[in-house]
Design an enzyme around this catalytic site. Structure first.
Site, PDB file in Angstrom:
ATOM      1  N   GLY A 189       0.975  -1.264  -0.152  1.00  0.00           N
ATOM      2  CA  GLY A 189      -0.003   0.006   0.122  1.00  0.00           C
ATOM      3  C   GLY A 189       0.896   1.325  -0.141  1.00  0.00           C
ATOM      4  N   ILE A 193       0.165   5.633   5.381  1.00  0.00           N
ATOM      5  CA  ILE A 193       0.740   4.881   6.379  1.00  0.00           C
ATOM      6  C   ILE A 193       2.131   4.336   5.541  1.00  0.00           C
ATOM      7  N   LEU A 195       3.864   4.974   3.250  1.00  0.00           N
ATOM      8  CA  LEU A 195       5.043   5.995   2.775  1.00  0.00           C
ATOM      9  C   LEU A 195       5.748   6.626   4.017  1.00  0.00           C
ATOM     10  N   GLU A 212       2.336  -1.479  -4.489  1.00  0.00           N
ATOM     11  CA  GLU A 212       1.098  -0.846  -4.655  1.00  0.00           C
ATOM     12  C   GLU A 212       0.170  -1.304  -5.862  1.00  0.00           C
ATOM     13  N   VAL A 246      -0.345  -8.323  -3.714  1.00  0.00           N
ATOM     14  CA  VAL A 246       0.131  -9.289  -2.968  1.00  0.00           C
ATOM     15  C   VAL A 246      -0.974 -10.459  -2.894  1.00  0.00           C
ATOM     16  N   ASP A 322     -13.775   9.030  11.932  1.00  0.00           N
ATOM     17  CA  ASP A 322     -13.548   7.865  10.809  1.00  0.00           C
ATOM     18  C   ASP A 322     -14.728   6.840  10.944  1.00  0.00           C
ATOM     19  N   LEU A 329      -9.090  11.485   8.774  1.00  0.00           N
ATOM     20  CA  LEU A 329      -8.134  12.406   9.416  1.00  0.00           C
ATOM     21  C   LEU A 329      -8.555  12.892  10.845  1.00  0.00           C
ATOM     22  N   HIS A 454      10.665  37.668   3.807  1.00  0.00           N
ATOM     23  CA  HIS A 454      11.948  37.499   3.180  1.00  0.00           C
ATOM     24  C   HIS A 454      12.964  37.063   4.321  1.00  0.00           C
TER      25      HIS A 454
HETATM   26  P1  FAD Z   1      -9.970   6.956  16.695  1.00  0.00           P
HETATM   27  O1  FAD Z   1      -9.067   7.855  17.056  1.00  0.00           O
HETATM   28  O2  FAD Z   1      -9.949   5.577  16.282  1.00  0.00           O
HETATM   29  O3  FAD Z   1     -10.772   6.706  18.254  1.00  0.00           O
HETATM   30  C1  FAD Z   1     -11.868   5.825  18.364  1.00  0.00           C
HETATM   31  C2  FAD Z   1     -11.818   5.284  19.768  1.00  0.00           C
HETATM   32  O4  FAD Z   1     -12.932   4.670  20.233  1.00  0.00           O
HETATM   33  C3  FAD Z   1     -10.592   4.492  20.081  1.00  0.00           C
HETATM   34  O5  FAD Z   1      -9.661   4.866  21.054  1.00  0.00           O
HETATM   35  C4  FAD Z   1     -11.184   3.033  20.340  1.00  0.00           C
HETATM   36  O6  FAD Z   1     -10.600   2.162  21.579  1.00  0.00           O
HETATM   37  C5  FAD Z   1     -12.494   3.510  21.027  1.00  0.00           C
HETATM   38  N1  FAD Z   1     -13.522   2.636  20.869  1.00  0.00           N
HETATM   39  C6  FAD Z   1     -14.001   1.752  19.949  1.00  0.00           C
HETATM   40  N2  FAD Z   1     -15.239   0.879  20.082  1.00  0.00           N
HETATM   41  C7  FAD Z   1     -15.552   1.436  21.524  1.00  0.00           C
HETATM   42  C8  FAD Z   1     -16.503   0.817  22.378  1.00  0.00           C
HETATM   43  N3  FAD Z   1     -17.230   0.105  21.862  1.00  0.00           N
HETATM   44  N4  FAD Z   1     -16.473   1.193  23.638  1.00  0.00           N
HETATM   45  C9  FAD Z   1     -15.550   2.053  24.058  1.00  0.00           C
HETATM   46  N5  FAD Z   1     -14.565   2.697  23.268  1.00  0.00           N
HETATM   47  C10 FAD Z   1     -14.698   2.383  21.901  1.00  0.00           C
HETATM   48  N6  FAD Z   1      -4.436  11.594  10.926  1.00  0.00           N
HETATM   49  C11 FAD Z   1      -4.082  12.920  10.539  1.00  0.00           C
HETATM   50  O7  FAD Z   1      -5.038  13.880  10.572  1.00  0.00           O
HETATM   51  N7  FAD Z   1      -2.717  13.211  10.815  1.00  0.00           N
HETATM   52  C12 FAD Z   1      -1.801  12.228  10.661  1.00  0.00           C
HETATM   53  O8  FAD Z   1      -0.506  12.503  10.921  1.00  0.00           O
HETATM   54  C13 FAD Z   1      -2.319  10.852  11.185  1.00  0.00           C
HETATM   55  N8  FAD Z   1      -1.178   9.830  11.296  1.00  0.00           N
HETATM   56  C14 FAD Z   1      -1.739   8.561  11.511  1.00  0.00           C
HETATM   57  C15 FAD Z   1      -0.651   7.537  11.586  1.00  0.00           C
HETATM   58  C16 FAD Z   1      -1.090   6.404  11.684  1.00  0.00           C
HETATM   59  C17 FAD Z   1      -0.168   5.188  11.889  1.00  0.00           C
HETATM   60  C18 FAD Z   1      -2.599   6.216  11.657  1.00  0.00           C
HETATM   61  C19 FAD Z   1      -3.142   4.507  11.819  1.00  0.00           C
HETATM   62  C20 FAD Z   1      -3.569   7.009  11.460  1.00  0.00           C
HETATM   63  C21 FAD Z   1      -3.272   8.236  11.278  1.00  0.00           C
HETATM   64  N9  FAD Z   1      -4.222   9.384  11.327  1.00  0.00           N
HETATM   65  C22 FAD Z   1      -3.568  10.600  11.144  1.00  0.00           C
HETATM   66  C23 FAD Z   1      -5.374   8.990  11.268  1.00  0.00           C
HETATM   67  C24 FAD Z   1      -6.120   9.420  12.378  1.00  0.00           C
HETATM   68  O9  FAD Z   1      -5.472   8.876  13.488  1.00  0.00           O
HETATM   69  C25 FAD Z   1      -7.541   9.377  12.498  1.00  0.00           C
HETATM   70  O10 FAD Z   1      -8.343   9.888  11.351  1.00  0.00           O
HETATM   71  C26 FAD Z   1      -8.339   9.617  13.810  1.00  0.00           C
HETATM   72  O11 FAD Z   1      -7.758   8.944  15.051  1.00  0.00           O
HETATM   73  C27 FAD Z   1      -9.818   9.301  14.005  1.00  0.00           C
HETATM   74  O12 FAD Z   1     -10.371   9.901  15.229  1.00  0.00           O
HETATM   75  P2  FAD Z   1     -11.574   9.229  15.548  1.00  0.00           P
HETATM   76  O13 FAD Z   1     -11.817   9.783  16.893  1.00  0.00           O
HETATM   77  O14 FAD Z   1     -12.776   9.038  14.636  1.00  0.00           O
HETATM   78  O15 FAD Z   1     -11.206   7.503  15.921  1.00  0.00           O
HETATM   79  P1  NAD Z   2      -4.540   4.890   2.267  1.00  0.00           P
HETATM   80  O1  NAD Z   2      -5.833   4.892   1.688  1.00  0.00           O
HETATM   81  O2  NAD Z   2      -3.864   6.053   2.509  1.00  0.00           O
HETATM   82  O3  NAD Z   2      -3.352   4.144   1.147  1.00  0.00           O
HETATM   83  C1  NAD Z   2      -3.916   2.653   0.927  1.00  0.00           C
HETATM   84  C2  NAD Z   2      -3.072   2.209  -0.236  1.00  0.00           C
HETATM   85  O4  NAD Z   2      -2.954   0.913  -0.472  1.00  0.00           O
HETATM   86  C3  NAD Z   2      -3.648   2.831  -1.501  1.00  0.00           C
HETATM   87  O5  NAD Z   2      -2.570   3.533  -2.184  1.00  0.00           O
HETATM   88  C4  NAD Z   2      -4.148   1.779  -2.387  1.00  0.00           C
HETATM   89  O6  NAD Z   2      -4.449   1.812  -3.719  1.00  0.00           O
HETATM   90  C5  NAD Z   2      -3.219   0.899  -1.824  1.00  0.00           C
HETATM   91  N1  NAD Z   2      -3.991  -0.560  -1.993  1.00  0.00           N
HETATM   92  C6  NAD Z   2      -5.155  -0.997  -1.541  1.00  0.00           C
HETATM   93  N2  NAD Z   2      -5.267  -2.338  -1.622  1.00  0.00           N
HETATM   94  C7  NAD Z   2      -4.131  -2.808  -2.015  1.00  0.00           C
HETATM   95  C8  NAD Z   2      -3.724  -4.147  -2.138  1.00  0.00           C
HETATM   96  N3  NAD Z   2      -4.523  -5.083  -2.309  1.00  0.00           N
HETATM   97  N4  NAD Z   2      -2.401  -4.285  -2.657  1.00  0.00           N
HETATM   98  C9  NAD Z   2      -1.494  -3.527  -2.831  1.00  0.00           C
HETATM   99  N5  NAD Z   2      -1.931  -1.993  -2.719  1.00  0.00           N
HETATM  100  C10 NAD Z   2      -3.302  -1.766  -2.137  1.00  0.00           C
HETATM  101  O7  NAD Z   2      -4.561   3.815   3.389  1.00  0.00           O
HETATM  102  P2  NAD Z   2      -3.427   3.951   4.840  1.00  0.00           P
HETATM  103  O8  NAD Z   2      -2.014   4.098   4.115  1.00  0.00           O
HETATM  104  O9  NAD Z   2      -3.625   2.341   5.285  1.00  0.00           O
HETATM  105  O10 NAD Z   2      -3.693   4.908   5.676  1.00  0.00           O
HETATM  106  C11 NAD Z   2      -5.249   4.864   6.276  1.00  0.00           C
HETATM  107  C12 NAD Z   2      -5.749   6.274   6.571  1.00  0.00           C
HETATM  108  O11 NAD Z   2      -5.372   6.784   7.822  1.00  0.00           O
HETATM  109  C13 NAD Z   2      -5.375   7.054   5.594  1.00  0.00           C
HETATM  110  O12 NAD Z   2      -6.151   7.087   4.300  1.00  0.00           O
HETATM  111  C14 NAD Z   2      -5.261   8.603   6.062  1.00  0.00           C
HETATM  112  O13 NAD Z   2      -6.782   8.712   6.126  1.00  0.00           O
HETATM  113  C15 NAD Z   2      -5.030   7.950   7.649  1.00  0.00           C
HETATM  114  N6  NAD Z   2      -3.691   8.313   7.859  1.00  0.00           N
HETATM  115  C16 NAD Z   2      -3.156   9.781   7.741  1.00  0.00           C
HETATM  116  C17 NAD Z   2      -1.785  10.022   7.824  1.00  0.00           C
HETATM  117  C18 NAD Z   2      -1.749  11.670   7.723  1.00  0.00           C
HETATM  118  O14 NAD Z   2      -2.645  12.332   7.925  1.00  0.00           O
HETATM  119  N7  NAD Z   2      -0.527  12.092   7.638  1.00  0.00           N
HETATM  120  C19 NAD Z   2      -1.107   9.349   8.239  1.00  0.00           C
HETATM  121  C20 NAD Z   2      -1.482   7.863   8.251  1.00  0.00           C
HETATM  122  C21 NAD Z   2      -2.682   7.521   8.106  1.00  0.00           C
END
Ligand code: FAD
Ligand code: NAD
Length: 475
Positions: A189, A193, A195, A212, A246, A322, A329, A454
């Site tokens: 992917g 994530i 990259l 990808e 894959v 989400d 995001l 600047h």
């Molecule tokens: P979440 O943050 O997923 O929170 C949901 C919470 O609900 C969790 O703590 C979970 O335990 C809890 N929960 C679930 N079900 C229950 C239940 N039944 N009872 C009680 N609790 C429950 N976004 C960015 O904007 N910038 C970034 O740099 C960025 N980097 C990321 C890097 C990674 C590796 C990942 C995986 C994601 C990244 N994201 C980034 C995406 C971002 O984390 C999510 O968009 C964001 O966390 C969503 O917020 P949320 O509150 O909707 O859900």
């Molecule tokens: P993504 O949607 O960003 O990228 C997934 C990639 O996997 C896409 O390019 C897609 O074409 C590819 N893909 C899908 N199925 C595939 C397959 N079977 N084989 C090979 N490639 C395949 O998803 P992510 O990187 O898993 O991140 C999830 C989400 O979390 C992001 O979309 C973003 O919303 C959030 N996130 C945000 C940040 C940030 O804001 N900096 C960082 C990490 C994650």
């Protein structure tokens, strides 16, 4: 004196709140904070041992901590010599780097706990279910509430044939916890994530191959930017297998043997890795909440369906972040949390979905807001382009960071900003100016006429805005 007649047993009244939020990620905890600020009595259920959700615990914050550490290492090992700075033997203490990351996460999640106490928000510890509208059960206790907000977030989408064990085949959570630098990391992917984490381990010395499915990386971003991004990452040593899927993974003594196939069909081949990161997207978390029994509508991707004000089809139950449609995001989830809390308190909260920035925190960073060229073409909207490369920006030269450019898309008839895309140093900070301008309905000329200090990187934004009308000065 007669004994008073015994009173019939009255079960204790369930504790009651104006609002119970389920999930303490950036969507849920911010909604709880804003609702409490506005005078509602609020509880927030969270099943994780700490507050802050995916973002603070296993997402945005730990990934940015490792990106920063690995960037520092790469600068010391590769870039400082050009500044005339050399160090003796450079060592890498991965355990310390991981410990620092844990400290950064700890400070952030404790910060949310402090904010809950300060705003008198009750943390209901455990997994929540919804037995009926107006009722939430957590750890065997039922609570009453006027309103329920589901903010349960998302989790990694599994890939058939590639079972995650968080040891050899990891999701982003395992990919943030590696205790040794992989020899060969295969990332499935080429999105956010893949990259970002691919960059972390590449900078620390791993060979990294990104597989990808599509014929391009970061599919939601502007195509020209994506091409330039891939070229820059390839120069940093990342390898790409585009248009490839894959189909199977077999763990071996030393790692994993992956079966790769051309996306459009063809002869399979094997690729060996010692660690595989599965990063093919994320899916909504709704299991166990009791939504089927309640009849809460979900779409074909399992996301909760809401109206423009985050209401589900069941009165008294809303959802955000989400777990509903839109970019996954943290800032989108936060803004929805604020808007919904304000609506519940009788105000008029609103999110402008046309102006939500997205940033990939690699180096250089990649940042976008508004529409891409591909989207404008598909919508038949006539536009003009202004571009300016960082090679022509004095500050970028001084930094030694001249990769990339600013690209501004403006309406051909009105000059109104439609989209902005930046690949380059600190692109994530630079995009904020263009997001602000778009929020105020600015034209490219408005941005071009603002005095930019600047020497700053932001002058490249001004020059790109000038370039929309063919008036860039320094190129
Ligand atoms: P979440 O943050 O997923 O929170 C949901 C919470 O609900 C969790 O703590 C979970 O335990 C809890 N929960 C679930 N079900 C229950 C239940 N039944 N009872 C009680 N609790 C429950 N976004 C960015 O904007 N910038 C970034 O740099 C960025 N980097 C990321 C890097 C990674 C590796 C990942 C995986 C994601 C990244 N994201 C980034 C995406 C971002 O984390 C999510 O968009 C964001 O966390 C969503 O917020 P949320 O509150 O909707 O859900
Ligand atoms: P993504 O949607 O960003 O990228 C997934 C990639 O996997 C896409 O390019 C897609 O074409 C590819 N893909 C899908 N199925 C595939 C397959 N079977 N084989 C090979 N490639 C395949 O998803 P992510 O990187 O898993 O991140 C999830 C989400 O979390 C992001 O979309 C973003 O919303 C959030 N996130 C945000 C940040 C940030 O804001 N900096 C960082 C990490 C994650």
């Amino acid at each position: 004196m007669d004994n008073p007649a015994p009173r019939a047993y009255q079960p204790p009244m369930p504790q009651s709140f104006d609002l119970i939020v389920i999930g303490a990620g950036p969507g849920g905890y911010v909604c709880a904070l804003r609702a409490a600020q506005l005078g509602l009595s609020v509880a927030c259920a969270e099943k994780r041992a700490t507050l802050g959700g995916t973002c603070l615990n296993v997402g945005c914050i730990p990934s940015k901590a490792l990106l920063q550490s690995s960037e520092n290492y790469a600068a010391l090992t590769h870039d400082f010599a050009a500044h005339g700075i050399t160090a003796g033997a450079i060592t890498l203490d991965l355990a310390r780097m991981q410990a620092r990351k844990a400290e950064v996460v700890g400070a952030n999640v404790k910060g949310v706990e402090f904010l809950f106490r300060k705003n008198k928000i009750t943390w209901l510890k455990g997994e929540a279910t919804i037995p009926a509208p107006g009722r939430v059960a957590v750890a065997g206790t039922e609570y009453q509430t006027k309103h329920i907000v589901i903010a349960t977030g998302s989790e990694s989408t599994p890939l058939p044939g590639v079972a995650v064990d968080e040891q050899r085949i990891v999701s982003s959570t395992g990919g943030l916890e590696l205790t040794a630098i992989p020899r060969h990391l295969v990332v499935i992917g080429g999105g956010y994530i893949g990259l970002e984490l691919g960059s972390v381990w590449r900078r620390l010395g791993a060979e990294v191959t990104v597989v990808e499915f599509l014929d391009r990386i970061v599919p939601t971003m502007d195509g020209e930017v994506a091409q330039s991004f891939q070229r820059i990452l390839a120069r940093q040593g990342m390898k790409f297998r585009l248009g490839t899927k894959v189909t199977a993974a077999a763990t071996t003594e030393t790692g994993v043997a992956l079966t790769l196939e051309p996306a459009k069909g063809g002869t399979p081949e094997t690729l060996e890795a010692d660690i595989v990161l599965v990063a093919v997207g994320r899916r909504a978390v709704t299991a166990g909440l009791g939504l089927e029994a309640l009849g809460v509508a979900r779409d074909d991707r399992g996301r909760i369906v809401t109206d423009a004000h985050y209401a589900t089809n069941i009165p008294g139950i809303s959802a955000l972040g989400d777990v509903i449609a839109g970019p996954m995001l943290a800032h989108k989830a936060e803004d929805e949390g604020v808007a919904l809390a304000e609506r519940l308190a009788g105000q008029a909260g609103h999110v402008n979905y046309d102006v939500i920035p997205g940033i990939v925190y690699t180096w250089p960073e990649v940042a976008a807001v508004g529409r891409t060229e591909e989207e404008l073409k598909a919508a038949g909207i006539a536009y003009r382009i202004g571009k300016f490369p960082f090679t022509a920006n004095g500050r970028a030269r001084a930094l030694g960071d001249t990769d990339g450019f600013v690209k501004i898309l403006a309406d051909a008839a009105t000059d109104r900003l439609l989209g902005a895309h930046i690949i380059g140093p600190d692109a994530g900070t630079l995009i904020a100016e263009l997001a602000t301008a778009m929020e105020f309905g600015a034209s490219a000329e408005d941005v071009a006429r603002i005095c930019h200090a600047h020497p700053t990187l932001s002058e490249a934004v001004k020059e790109a805005a000038l370039a929309v009308d063919g008036r860039a000065l320094h190129i």
